[in-house]
Design an enzyme around this catalytic site. Structure first.
Site, PDB file in Angstrom:
ATOM      1  CB  CYS A   1     -80.226-125.345 -25.521  1.00  0.00           C
ATOM      2  SG  CYS A   1     -80.915-123.721 -25.923  1.00  0.00           S
ATOM      3  CB  CYS A   2     -74.922-124.568 -25.170  1.00  0.00           C
ATOM      4  SG  CYS A   2     -75.370-123.642 -23.680  1.00  0.00           S
TER       5      CYS A   2
ATOM      6  CB  CYS B   1     -79.106-117.133 -23.394  1.00  0.00           C
ATOM      7  SG  CYS B   1     -78.177-117.595 -24.861  1.00  0.00           S
TER       8      CYS B   1
ATOM      9  CB  CYS C   1     -78.890-119.513 -19.292  1.00  0.00           C
ATOM     10  SG  CYS C   1     -79.858-120.772 -20.140  1.00  0.00           S
TER      11      CYS C   1
ATOM     12  CB  CYS D   1     -71.966-122.378 -23.206  1.00  0.00           C
ATOM     13  SG  CYS D   1     -70.736-121.271 -23.866  1.00  0.00           S
TER      14      CYS D   1
HETATM   15  S1  SF4 Z   1     -77.118-120.275 -22.588  1.00  0.00           S
HETATM   16 FE1  SF4 Z   1     -79.201-121.146 -22.256  1.00  0.00          FE
HETATM   17  S2  SF4 Z   1     -80.539-120.319 -23.885  1.00  0.00           S
HETATM   18 FE2  SF4 Z   1     -78.363-119.874 -24.424  1.00  0.00          FE
HETATM   19  S3  SF4 Z   1     -77.812-121.516 -25.778  1.00  0.00           S
HETATM   20 FE3  SF4 Z   1     -77.177-122.178 -23.721  1.00  0.00          FE
HETATM   21  S4  SF4 Z   1     -78.941-123.274 -22.820  1.00  0.00           S
HETATM   22 FE4  SF4 Z   1     -79.666-122.201 -24.669  1.00  0.00          FE
END
Ligand code: SF4
Length: 258
Positions: free
Chosen positions: A136-137, A218, A221, A246
């Site tokens: 996701c990151c 985010c 998170c 991240c």
């Molecule tokens: S911090 Fe969480 S929502 Fe944001 S990109 Fe990374 S995993 Fe995805």
């Protein structure tokens, strides 16, 4: 435990702001500030037209933006709008544009990649494994960052050594995994220094900092921290400490931007 500890958050009055709680300069604050200014001036000259501040819109980055504007340095300001930020964080973008009369570059993830990832793994994938969280990151942060840095030879961050053990050895100037100069001008600033500067210069900041969130990423998170927890305990709190980055500040070659 000193005043910069998260513990002190809950020892203050319930309505105290982050400024009330933290704004206290180190004895050598003025010397640190002078050194930061010299560093920013030097890098702006060395990388004229090819440098960007990658702002997370956190307290440290707001200090850096204020300094760049105050000094009139020709350094672009860019941010990653991941599509998963708190409304309070997104609202800071027009606030700082108005305050400083500048335009913020907004880099968003590629919609088709986000849609595909969420369809395949679910909206809560990040909680299920480190691999999915990093996936996701990768889509929401790393790939847009690569686009932000395209054609640039240097970038500026708000990293501080005090933020976590992973960041304890951060240098003022380093070379990232792609050969760019990475400047961390607040490397030796304390959390109290940051808030002292914010108070002194009336720097706009994310109101979530007043709600026990020292480090804001985010929304899915990030959570508030509690008594005795570390600065970044509210980020990816379900993972081991060692995994809590991240990827933006890990030394590695960036992915292809295309
Ligand atoms: S911090 Fe969480 S929502 Fe944001 S990109 Fe990374 S995993 Fe995805």
């Amino acid at each position: 435990m000193n005043d910069s500890s998260p513990l002190s958050i809950l020892s203050g009055p319930a309505t105290a702001s982050a400024i009330d709680l933290y704004a206290r300069p180190s004895p050598d604050f003025e010397a640190k500030l002078d050194a930061t200014i010299e560093l920013l001036k030097a890098v702006a000259e060395d990388h004229a037209g090819r440098i960007v501040q990658a702002t997370s819109l956190g307290a440290e980055d707001m200090v850096v933006t204020d300094l760049l504007a105050r000094l009139g340095l020709d350094i672009a300001i860019g941010t990653l709008e991941t599509g998963a930020l708190h409304a309070e964080t997104v609202a800071l973008i027009p606030r700082l544009e108005q305050r400083y009369g500048l335009q913020v570059e907004i880099h968003r993830p590629r919609e088709e990649q986000v849609v595909h990832f969420v369809r395949s793994n679910g909206a809560d994938a990040m909680y299920r494994s480190i691999e999915l969280r990093k996936g996701c990151c990768q889509i929401r942060k790393m790939e847009p960052l690569a686009r932000m840095l395209e054609g640039r030879t240097a970038w500026i961050t708000g990293l501080r050594r005090e933020q976590s053990s992973n960041r304890g050895t951060v240098s003022f100037v380093e070379t990232d995994g792609n050969g760019r100069t990475k400047l961390n001008p607040l490397a030796d600033w304390t959390w109290n220094d940051v808030w002292h500067y914010i108070a002194q210069h009336d720097v706009p900041y994310n109101p979530l900092h007043d709600q026990f969130m020292p480090s804001i990423g985010c929304a899915p998170c990030t959570r508030a921290i509690a008594v005795g927890e570390d600065f970044r305990a509210g980020r990816w709190w379900w993972e081991d400490e060692a995994a809590k980055e991240c990827g933006l500040h890990v030394q590695q070659a960036e992915p292809a931007a295309a």
